[in-house]
Design an enzyme around this catalytic site. Structure first.
Site, PDB file in Angstrom:
ATOM      1  N   TYR A   1       0.855  -1.188   0.000  1.00 41.84           N
ATOM      2  CA  TYR A   1       0.000   0.000   0.000  1.00 41.84           C
ATOM      3  C   TYR A   1       0.890   1.236   0.000  1.00 41.84           C
ATOM      4  CZ  TYR A   1      -3.087   3.724   1.326  1.00 41.84           C
ATOM      5  OH  TYR A   1      -3.779   4.918   1.316  1.00 41.84           O
TER       6      TYR A   1
ATOM      7  N   GLU B   1      -2.837   7.697  -4.319  1.00 42.28           N
ATOM      8  CA  GLU B   1      -2.912   6.394  -3.655  1.00 42.28           C
ATOM      9  C   GLU B   1      -2.667   5.298  -4.674  1.00 42.28           C
ATOM     10  OE1 GLU B   1      -6.710   4.611  -2.339  1.00 42.28           O
ATOM     11  OE2 GLU B   1      -5.838   4.627  -0.324  1.00 42.28           O
TER      12      GLU B   1
END
Ligand code: GDP
Ligand code: MN
Length: 423
Positions: free
Chosen positions: A133, A221
């Site tokens: 992530y 992101e």
């Protein structure tokens, strides 16, 4: 988002509304990947399609023997909701697309109404070894861009922070010098990236940071950022949001806006230069100035009601603008009373009053309308309202206006047959 159940304190509305009032623009995954790849982030080969046939054609152009078809909507959580499909043939691609095009994809981020699928992205499938992530956000407490990363990629960051909080690596960037090589290496080591891949990771981190900074983003992101079996680091997903107020500096980003993905009420308002946020109550608010709008919503709550929206008509409102605001508020089926609260400094109460009268004549509003005017030309404004012969409920103080609006809808509600303005 639900408002607190019994908010009786001034300021309760503010946090809810300022959060909802995003002032950011989202773009699609394929657009974010294109942007990031220009800053040195590696992506898999892919192509955009507007129909199932085009998707199959694109896959053939890309070559290979397996592809991922991804619904392009402004929301995450597509994988779990059926918006990401692994395909191994023309037929599978067509079938996956038939299930997507024209449908609404409902994910945990879209709300129950979902978001329409009008574009899909076809990408060469990638053999994943590890998922990471990676996010860049504005950290308001340190007033810096913060890099947030975790070895637990593929999961949403909200879940990671609950289930594996210790896996999260955070690092803030000093704006005067930007993201430093050593800092990017530190992040890479903390994520357990093997030494031969660290240079790729550093390039990815620096690319994301430069894209964020140069384009006035508010969020980048990549989830997941993957390490492939053959030792490449690729952005398999990408999400970017941008600061609305800086879009004028980036026309090429501004062009990426996709209105099909926005709340129609809010984009209609934006097109008319009005600042609007839809809420869940039933009292429509027409107010000048964001602060006054907040105070108005709080006072409505204090009087026992719930605001249906936040609408700021801004300074220098012309009668046409007020009429537009009325049309917009009345297009919300939940509105059972309208409260106009104007404190005229730059504005003129007589203009606002004319706008109210004009709107009530044109839009056929069958709910109670409470108007409170104060400031420049207030007497003239009051005179216009009084002489219009329209059933406008006038109030002097804000508290009185709120009480009347709340009282009015609870009394008048039952017999109201409602005619709605379209647009
Ligand atoms: P999201 O659910 O909206 O965040 O969409 P993602 O783009 O993150 O895709 C969801 C999941 O699909 C990813 O976490 C991956 O596990 C999987 N996925 C996406 N692309 C590929 C691919 O090329 N190969 C493989 N094996 N899995 C993929
Ligand atoms: Mn994702």
């Amino acid at each position: 988002r639900v408002l607190p159940s019994e908010p009786k304190r001034i300021g309760d509305c503010c946090s809810v509304t300022s959060e909802r009032r995003k002032n950011t623009m989202d773009i699609h995954e394929y657009q974010a990947k294109d942007v990031l790849s220009n800053f040195g982030v590696t992506i898999a080969p892919g192509a955009l399609a507007y129909s199932p046939e085009q998707a199959a054609y694109r896959a053939r152009e890309l070559g290979g023997d397996s592809w991922v078809v991804k619904a392009q909507v402004h929301a995450g959580g597509r994988g779990k909701a059926g918006g990401v499909k692994l395909c191994q043939s023309d037929q599978e691609i067509q079938a996956a697309c038939e299930d997507m095009f024209g449908k609404k994809l409902v994910t945990h981020q879209t709300g129950p109404q979902g978001k329409g699928i009008y574009r899909v992205y076809v990408e060469a499938a990638v053999p994943i070894e590890r998922e990471i992530y990676l996010g860049l956000v504005l950290d308001r407490s340190s007033q810096r861009v913060m890099i947030v990363a975790s070895q637990e990629g593929g999961m949403e960051i909200e879940d990671i922070s609950v289930e594996k909080p210790d896996s999260i690596v955070r690092s803030t960037v000093e704006p005067a010098v930007g993201l430093q090589e050593f800092q990017a290496r530190e992040i890479s080591f903390a994520l357990g990236i093997e030494p031969p891949l660290v240079q790729q990771m550093v390039r990815t981190l620096k690319g994301c940071y430069r894209a964020f900074r140069d384009l006035d983003a508010t969020m980048v992101e990549i989830n997941p950022l993957v390490i492939t079996g053959d030792g490449r680091i690729l952005a398999l997903d990408a999400k970017m949001t941008f600061d609305d107020n800086a879009l004028f500096r980036h026309p090429q980003i501004s062009e990426l806006r996709d209105k099909s993905q926005e709340d129609p009420r809010e984009s209609r308002a934006a097109d008319r230069g009005l600042s609007y946020v839809g809420l869940d109550g039933n009292i429509g608010c027409i107010v000048n100035g964001a602060g006054l709008a907040m105070a108005t919503m709080d006072t409505i709550k204090l009087a026992g009601g719930e605001p249906a929206n936040f609408l700021d008509i801004g300074g220098g409102a012309t009668p046409e603008r007020v009429a537009k605001a009325f049309r917009l508020v009345m297009s919300d089926q939940n509105v059972q009373a309208v409260l106009v609260n104007i404190f005229a400094g730059i504005n003129r109460c007589d203009w606002v009053a004319e706008g109210v009268v004009q709107a009530l004549k044109e839009v056929q509003i069958d709910v109670p309308v409470v108007v409170r005017l104060a400031g420049t030309n207030v007497q003239e404004g009051q005179r216009i309202l009084a002489q219009s012969g329209l059933p406008i409920i006038r109030a002097t103080t804000l508290m009185e206006a709120a009480e009347r609006a709340v009282g009015a809808w609870s009394n008048d509600l039952k017999q109201a047959t409602r005619v709605r303005a379209v647009q």
